[in-house]
Design a protein around this motif. Sequence first.
Motif, PDB file in Angstrom:
ATOM      1  N   GLU A 150       0.828  -1.213   0.000  1.00 63.32           N
ATOM      2  CA  GLU A 150       0.000   0.000   0.000  1.00 63.32           C
ATOM      3  C   GLU A 150       0.861   1.261   0.000  1.00 63.32           C
ATOM      4  O   GLU A 150       0.521   2.245  -0.644  1.00 63.32           O
ATOM      5  CB  GLU A 150      -0.929  -0.004   1.215  1.00 63.32           C
ATOM      6  N   ARG A 151       1.979   1.216   0.728  1.00 64.53           N
ATOM      7  CA  ARG A 151       2.902   2.367   0.733  1.00 64.53           C
ATOM      8  C   ARG A 151       3.436   2.612  -0.667  1.00 64.53           C
ATOM      9  O   ARG A 151       3.508   3.752  -1.139  1.00 64.53           O
ATOM     10  CB  ARG A 151       4.071   2.137   1.701  1.00 64.53           C
ATOM     11  N   TYR A 152       3.822   1.531  -1.344  1.00 64.84           N
ATOM     12  CA  TYR A 152       4.331   1.663  -2.702  1.00 64.84           C
ATOM     13  C   TYR A 152       3.269   2.260  -3.625  1.00 64.84           C
ATOM     14  O   TYR A 152       3.554   3.200  -4.379  1.00 64.84           O
ATOM     15  CB  TYR A 152       4.804   0.306  -3.244  1.00 64.84           C
ATOM     16  N   ILE A 153       2.078   1.727  -3.597  1.00 66.01           N
ATOM     17  CA  ILE A 153       1.000   2.210  -4.471  1.00 66.01           C
ATOM     18  C   ILE A 153       0.705   3.679  -4.182  1.00 66.01           C
ATOM     19  O   ILE A 153       0.567   4.490  -5.101  1.00 66.01           O
ATOM     20  CB  ILE A 153      -0.269   1.333  -4.323  1.00 66.01           C
ATOM     21  N   ASN A 154       0.644   4.035  -2.908  1.00 68.63           N
ATOM     22  CA  ASN A 154       0.397   5.422  -2.521  1.00 68.63           C
ATOM     23  C   ASN A 154       1.506   6.335  -3.034  1.00 68.63           C
ATOM     24  O   ASN A 154       1.248   7.409  -3.586  1.00 68.63           O
ATOM     25  CB  ASN A 154       0.256   5.526  -1.002  1.00 68.63           C
ATOM     26  N   PHE A 155       2.755   5.921  -2.865  1.00 71.25           N
ATOM     27  CA  PHE A 155       3.901   6.715  -3.321  1.00 71.25           C
ATOM     28  C   PHE A 155       3.862   6.879  -4.836  1.00 71.25           C
ATOM     29  O   PHE A 155       4.059   7.984  -5.354  1.00 71.25           O
ATOM     30  CB  PHE A 155       5.208   6.045  -2.877  1.00 71.25           C
ATOM     31  N   ALA A 156       3.622   5.800  -5.558  1.00 70.83           N
ATOM     32  CA  ALA A 156       3.605   5.842  -7.023  1.00 70.83           C
ATOM     33  C   ALA A 156       2.508   6.772  -7.536  1.00 70.83           C
ATOM     34  O   ALA A 156       2.706   7.500  -8.513  1.00 70.83           O
ATOM     35  CB  ALA A 156       3.431   4.438  -7.591  1.00 70.83           C
ATOM     36  N   LYS A 157       1.348   6.765  -6.887  1.00 65.09           N
ATOM     37  CA  LYS A 157       0.243   7.643  -7.305  1.00 65.09           C
ATOM     38  C   LYS A 157       0.495   9.095  -6.916  1.00 65.09           C
ATOM     39  O   LYS A 157       0.194  10.006  -7.674  1.00 65.09           O
ATOM     40  CB  LYS A 157      -1.075   7.181  -6.673  1.00 65.09           C
ATOM     41  N   THR A 158       1.041   9.308  -5.734  1.00 68.57           N
ATOM     42  CA  THR A 158       1.258  10.667  -5.235  1.00 68.57           C
ATOM     43  C   THR A 158       2.444  11.345  -5.899  1.00 68.57           C
ATOM     44  O   THR A 158       2.413  12.548  -6.163  1.00 68.57           O
ATOM     45  CB  THR A 158       1.458  10.644  -3.703  1.00 68.57           C
ATOM     46  N   PHE A 159       3.501  10.590  -6.178  1.00 67.36           N
ATOM     47  CA  PHE A 159       4.736  11.161  -6.716  1.00 67.36           C
ATOM     48  C   PHE A 159       5.204  10.414  -7.972  1.00 67.36           C
ATOM     49  O   PHE A 159       6.292   9.825  -7.975  1.00 67.36           O
ATOM     50  CB  PHE A 159       5.850  11.129  -5.665  1.00 67.36           C
ATOM     51  N   PRO A 160       4.419  10.439  -9.033  1.00 68.35           N
ATOM     52  CA  PRO A 160       4.822   9.690 -10.232  1.00 68.35           C
ATOM     53  C   PRO A 160       6.155  10.165 -10.819  1.00 68.35           C
ATOM     54  O   PRO A 160       6.893   9.366 -11.391  1.00 68.35           O
ATOM     55  CB  PRO A 160       3.668   9.921 -11.208  1.00 68.35           C
ATOM     56  N   ASP A 161       6.490  11.449 -10.650  1.00 62.53           N
ATOM     57  CA  ASP A 161       7.761  11.967 -11.172  1.00 62.53           C
ATOM     58  C   ASP A 161       8.960  11.250 -10.550  1.00 62.53           C
ATOM     59  O   ASP A 161       9.963  11.016 -11.224  1.00 62.53           O
ATOM     60  CB  ASP A 161       7.899  13.468 -10.898  1.00 62.53           C
ATOM     61  N   PHE A 162       8.856  10.934  -9.277  1.00 66.60           N
ATOM     62  CA  PHE A 162       9.971  10.277  -8.607  1.00 66.60           C
ATOM     63  C   PHE A 162      10.222   8.885  -9.187  1.00 66.60           C
ATOM     64  O   PHE A 162      11.363   8.444  -9.244  1.00 66.60           O
ATOM     65  CB  PHE A 162       9.713  10.151  -7.101  1.00 66.60           C
ATOM     66  N   MET A 163       9.165   8.226  -9.588  1.00 67.79           N
ATOM     67  CA  MET A 163       9.307   6.869 -10.106  1.00 67.79           C
ATOM     68  C   MET A 163      10.188   6.857 -11.366  1.00 67.79           C
ATOM     69  O   MET A 163      10.862   5.869 -11.641  1.00 67.79           O
ATOM     70  CB  MET A 163       7.943   6.255 -10.417  1.00 67.79           C
ATOM     71  N   GLN A 164      10.172   7.952 -12.122  1.00 69.93           N
ATOM     72  CA  GLN A 164      10.961   8.038 -13.349  1.00 69.93           C
ATOM     73  C   GLN A 164      12.360   8.602 -13.117  1.00 69.93           C
ATOM     74  O   GLN A 164      13.273   8.344 -13.885  1.00 69.93           O
ATOM     75  CB  GLN A 164      10.234   8.931 -14.373  1.00 69.93           C
ATOM     76  N   ARG A 165      12.524   9.389 -12.061  1.00 73.27           N
ATOM     77  CA  ARG A 165      13.763  10.155 -11.891  1.00 73.27           C
ATOM     78  C   ARG A 165      14.689   9.627 -10.798  1.00 73.27           C
ATOM     79  O   ARG A 165      15.839  10.062 -10.710  1.00 73.27           O
ATOM     80  CB  ARG A 165      13.416  11.616 -11.600  1.00 73.27           C
ATOM     81  N   VAL A 166      14.195   8.736  -9.961  1.00 67.98           N
ATOM     82  CA  VAL A 166      14.972   8.267  -8.816  1.00 67.98           C
ATOM     83  C   VAL A 166      15.233   6.769  -8.979  1.00 67.98           C
ATOM     84  O   VAL A 166      14.322   6.010  -9.307  1.00 67.98           O
ATOM     85  CB  VAL A 166      14.194   8.537  -7.499  1.00 67.98           C
ATOM     86  N   PRO A 167      16.478   6.330  -8.756  1.00 67.36           N
ATOM     87  CA  PRO A 167      16.768   4.892  -8.855  1.00 67.36           C
ATOM     88  C   PRO A 167      15.859   4.068  -7.936  1.00 67.36           C
ATOM     89  O   PRO A 167      15.543   4.486  -6.818  1.00 67.36           O
ATOM     90  CB  PRO A 167      18.232   4.795  -8.406  1.00 67.36           C
TER      91      PRO A 167
END
Length: 190
Positions: A150-167
Motif C-alpha cells: 500500500e505504501r508503494y502504491i500510494n507513493f507511485a500515485k502521489t509522486f509519479p515523477d519520482f518513479m521516473q527520476r529516482v533509482p
Amino acid sequence: MKEQIKRYFGRYVEFTDTEMNGIYSELEVRDFQKKEFLLKENTVCKYNYFIVKGVVRSYYIDEKGNEKITQFAIDNWWVTNMESFLKEIPSTQYLQALEETTVLYLSKEALEKLYSKYPKLERLFRIITENMLIANLRKSDIFLQMRSKERYINFAKTFPDFMQRVPQYMIASYLEITPEYLSELRRNTK
C-alpha cells in the motif's frame, strides 16, 4: 529562474515586483553535479535551497552502515536540514543531488534580513514549513497504517515523477522495503 520562484511564491503569498526584486537579489545560484553533496553529515547546514531543476535526496547512515533515505525533493521544492540550519548544529544527514541540479539558496543571515525587510516572506516560509510538517505527519501515518504494498502504491500515485527520476533501490530505501520486493511490486501492480 526569477519568474519560476515568483510563480512559486505566488501560490502562497503575493509579492510586488519590487519586493521580488529585493528578495531575488539575496538569492544565490549554484549548480550541483549528479552525486554531488549539498550537505554532508557532521557539518552545519548553512543554506536553505530552492530546487530550480533537479532531484535531491536526504539520507543518513544507520548503525549497520546502510543508507536510509528520509526525503526526496524535486523542481520547485525547498530542501534543507531544518534542525541544523536553524540551530546551527552539525547535521545528522546528507543532502545529495541525484541528477544535475540547479538551486537558488539563502543563508540563515540573508533569510533573517529578508524577513525584517519583507514581513510577507516570513508568512510564506511559515506556510511552507506548515506544509512540510503536514507532509511528514502524513508520511508517518502512512508508514504506521499501511503495509509495504500500500505504501508503494500510494507513493507511485502521489509522486509519479519520482518513479521516473529516482533509482529504484533508493525508492525502496525510502519506503523501507527491499529492492527485490519493490521490483516484485512493480511487476504485479502494472
